[in-house]
Motif scaffolding. Structure first.
Motif, PDB file in Angstrom:
ATOM      1  N   TYR A   1      -3.389   1.545   2.237  1.00  0.00           N
ATOM      2  CA  TYR A   1      -2.881   0.330   1.603  1.00  0.00           C
ATOM      3  C   TYR A   1      -3.884  -0.821   1.732  1.00  0.00           C
ATOM      4  CZ  TYR A   1       0.256  -3.390   0.157  1.00  0.00           C
ATOM      5  OH  TYR A   1       0.809  -4.444  -0.516  1.00  0.00           O
TER       6      TYR A   1
ATOM      7  N   HIS B   1       9.821  -6.713  12.377  1.00  0.00           N
ATOM      8  CA  HIS B   1       9.848  -8.003  11.691  1.00  0.00           C
ATOM      9  C   HIS B   1       8.938  -8.983  12.437  1.00  0.00           C
ATOM     10  CE1 HIS B   1      13.348  -6.644   9.311  1.00  0.00           C
ATOM     11  NE2 HIS B   1      13.699  -6.056  10.443  1.00  0.00           N
ATOM     12  N   TYR B   2       7.910  -9.468  11.723  1.00  0.00           N
ATOM     13  CA  TYR B   2       6.981 -10.431  12.324  1.00  0.00           C
ATOM     14  C   TYR B   2       7.708 -11.745  12.619  1.00  0.00           C
ATOM     15  CZ  TYR B   2       3.314 -14.007  12.379  1.00  0.00           C
ATOM     16  OH  TYR B   2       2.510 -15.075  12.703  1.00  0.00           O
TER      17      TYR B   2
ATOM     18  N   GLU C   1       2.183  -9.127   8.539  1.00  0.00           N
ATOM     19  CA  GLU C   1       3.430  -8.763   7.878  1.00  0.00           C
ATOM     20  C   GLU C   1       3.309  -7.414   7.179  1.00  0.00           C
ATOM     21  OE1 GLU C   1       4.284 -12.043   5.355  1.00  0.00           O
ATOM     22  OE2 GLU C   1       5.111 -13.294   6.966  1.00  0.00           O
ATOM     23  N   ILE C   2       2.149  -7.125   6.608  1.00  0.00           N
ATOM     24  CA  ILE C   2       1.924  -5.805   5.995  1.00  0.00           C
ATOM     25  C   ILE C   2       1.925  -4.724   7.063  1.00  0.00           C
ATOM     26  CG2 ILE C   2       0.209  -4.396   4.796  1.00  0.00           C
ATOM     27  CD1 ILE C   2      -0.569  -6.861   3.216  1.00  0.00           C
TER      28      ILE C   2
ATOM     29  N   SER D   1      13.139  -0.934  12.501  1.00  0.00           N
ATOM     30  CA  SER D   1      12.400  -1.768  11.553  1.00  0.00           C
ATOM     31  C   SER D   1      11.724  -2.886  12.328  1.00  0.00           C
ATOM     32  CB  SER D   1      13.327  -2.332  10.476  1.00  0.00           C
ATOM     33  OG  SER D   1      14.328  -3.156  11.054  1.00  0.00           O
TER      34      SER D   1
ATOM     35  N   CYS E   1       3.572  -4.782   9.875  1.00  0.00           N
ATOM     36  CA  CYS E   1       4.971  -4.585  10.272  1.00  0.00           C
ATOM     37  C   CYS E   1       5.732  -3.777   9.224  1.00  0.00           C
ATOM     38  CB  CYS E   1       5.649  -5.932  10.498  1.00  0.00           C
ATOM     39  SG  CYS E   1       5.043  -6.841  11.941  1.00  0.00           S
ATOM     40  N   ARG E   2       5.432  -4.015   7.962  1.00  0.00           N
ATOM     41  CA  ARG E   2       6.107  -3.266   6.904  1.00  0.00           C
ATOM     42  C   ARG E   2       5.752  -1.782   6.962  1.00  0.00           C
ATOM     43  NH1 ARG E   2       4.306  -4.783   1.070  1.00  0.00           N
ATOM     44  NH2 ARG E   2       2.665  -3.286   1.630  1.00  0.00           N
ATOM     45  N   GLU E   3       4.468  -1.462   7.212  1.00  0.00           N
ATOM     46  CA  GLU E   3       4.061  -0.065   7.312  1.00  0.00           C
ATOM     47  C   GLU E   3       4.606   0.575   8.589  1.00  0.00           C
ATOM     48  OE1 GLU E   3       2.655   1.680   4.999  1.00  0.00           O
ATOM     49  OE2 GLU E   3       2.553  -0.062   3.679  1.00  0.00           O
TER      50      GLU E   3
ATOM     51  N   SER F   1       7.527  -0.183   9.867  1.00  0.00           N
ATOM     52  CA  SER F   1       8.933   0.085   9.536  1.00  0.00           C
ATOM     53  C   SER F   1       9.059   1.360   8.717  1.00  0.00           C
ATOM     54  CB  SER F   1       9.534  -1.096   8.763  1.00  0.00           C
ATOM     55  OG  SER F   1       9.525  -2.276   9.551  1.00  0.00           O
ATOM     56  N   ALA F   2       8.135   1.565   7.767  1.00  0.00           N
ATOM     57  CA  ALA F   2       8.181   2.773   6.945  1.00  0.00           C
ATOM     58  C   ALA F   2       7.930   4.028   7.776  1.00  0.00           C
ATOM     59  CB  ALA F   2       7.152   2.666   5.812  1.00  0.00           C
TER      60      ALA F   2
ATOM     61  N   GLU G   1      10.947   4.728  10.230  1.00  0.00           N
ATOM     62  CA  GLU G   1      12.269   4.827   9.615  1.00  0.00           C
ATOM     63  C   GLU G   1      13.057   6.053  10.089  1.00  0.00           C
ATOM     64  OE1 GLU G   1      14.291   4.838   5.135  1.00  0.00           O
ATOM     65  OE2 GLU G   1      12.113   4.926   5.379  1.00  0.00           O
TER      66      GLU G   1
END
Length: 335
Positions: free
Chosen positions: A85, A191-192, A173-174, A189, A176-178, A180-181, A184
């Protein structure tokens, strides 16, 4: 020490040397027979030997090897996804690799943080726990320069300005999103929350708490550094057993299922392109273009195109023709 109900002729009274032999056997010692004394009776009751091992209270709650392997497998997936990404987002080679996963006290994690470093708190839901993410400052100037339209040159190590900190927080933030994925399957999950100063880190969790620490290496063309993530003990205590069970079941496919999956994946089509490395052209030069005109690329004629699969450069290659078709002759594989 005889029993009143013994049958006549059966003497159950033990002699002193037999009593000593029983005590020695219970203590794991060979029976000592004094000179001139008969050996203990063969029908003396056997005492089972017990092996006693010392217990270390410091190992209480230690993550097992199966759990650690499951953690490494899970975060290898996170590292690959984040690599793909951010390479596309930054338009520059970017690589994240899992270096190690270990269990250490939180005060030891704090002691490893360099004086000049980016540290932030990350909230884990639904556990409402706080983890700590730390990024060495060396890759930060390169990332910020790429996001601002530069070439990604390495910068001097210094404290970030407010604008640079806001730019870098978008990258966190990206991340943290990866995370969470990737996490999963275990129901977590990320969260920054906010950046933390050095004096605030010790207040995020007890300093003596045993944390799960994940170490990643971040590589760019001009810089590299480490990214570390520390989880509180509540994470390992509540979800790691589910992680081991899930991944163990996934690894238990029989050979026929694996062969069928491999055949199905072999028929999957992925995007591929033969292209030159990315470069930048001044907007003025594009504005002044007219037909016919010549656009000069800011690169040497010896630069070879790249064979990209799903946006990731894998080989150096040269365009060729095969009959009526175009093709690519693959060269060295890119590291």
């Amino acid at each position: 020490m005889g029993s009143g109900t013994d049958k006549p002729g059966k003497d159950k009274t033990l002699k002193q040397d037999e009593i000593d032999a029983l005590f020695q056997a219970a203590q794991g010692q060979s029976p000592q027979v004094s000179a001139g004394q008969p050996a203990p009776a063969a029908d003396a009751p056997a005492v089972p030997k017990r092996r006693v091992q010392p217990y270390s209270f410091s190992r209480a709650g230690q993550i097992s090897n199966d759990q650690m392997r499951a953690i490494s497998l899970l975060n290898d997936i996170f590292a690959r996804n984040l690599t793909h990404y951010l390479s596309v987002w930054l338009r520059s080679p970017f690589q994240v690799t899992l270096v190690s996963a270990e269990q250490i006290p939180f005060n030891e994690f704090i002691a490893r943080i360099p004086a000049l470093s980016y540290v932030c708190s990350v909230r884990l839901e639904p556990l409402r726990a706080i983890s700590v993410l730390q990024l060495e400052m060396a890759p930060a100037p390169t990332i910020i320069d790429l996001l601002l339209g530069g070439q990604g040159a390495a910068g001097q190590l210094r404290e970030l300005t407010d604008i640079e900190e806001a730019i870098l927080s978008s990258v966190i933030e990206i991340i943290c999103r990866e995370l969470s994925a990737a996490w999963e399957p275990v129901g977590l999950s990320f969260h920054y929350e906010q950046r933390q100063m050095q004096t605030q880190i010790a207040h995020l969790m007890p300093v003596s708490e045993k944390t799960l620490c994940l170490n990643f290496e971040v590589k760019l063309e001009a810089a590299s550094g480490l990214m570390n993530l520390a989880f509180p003990a509540v994470v390992s205590n509540t979800i790691l057993h589910r992680m081991v069970g899930d991944w163990t079941r996934q690894r238990s496919h029989n050979p026929e299922i694996r062969a069928r999956l491999r055949r199905s994946l072999g028929q999957t089509k992925v995007g591929a392109a033969l292209q030159l490395p990315a470069f930048r052209v001044p907007a003025r030069q594009i504005e002044e273009m007219a037909m016919p005109s010549l656009l000069r690329f800011p690169m040497s004629a010896t630069v070879r195109p790249q064979m990209r699969i799903a946006g990731v450069p894998l080989y150096e290659a040269m365009p060729v023709r095969y009959g009526e078709h175009r093709g690519a002759q693959l060269g060295e594989r890119k590291a």
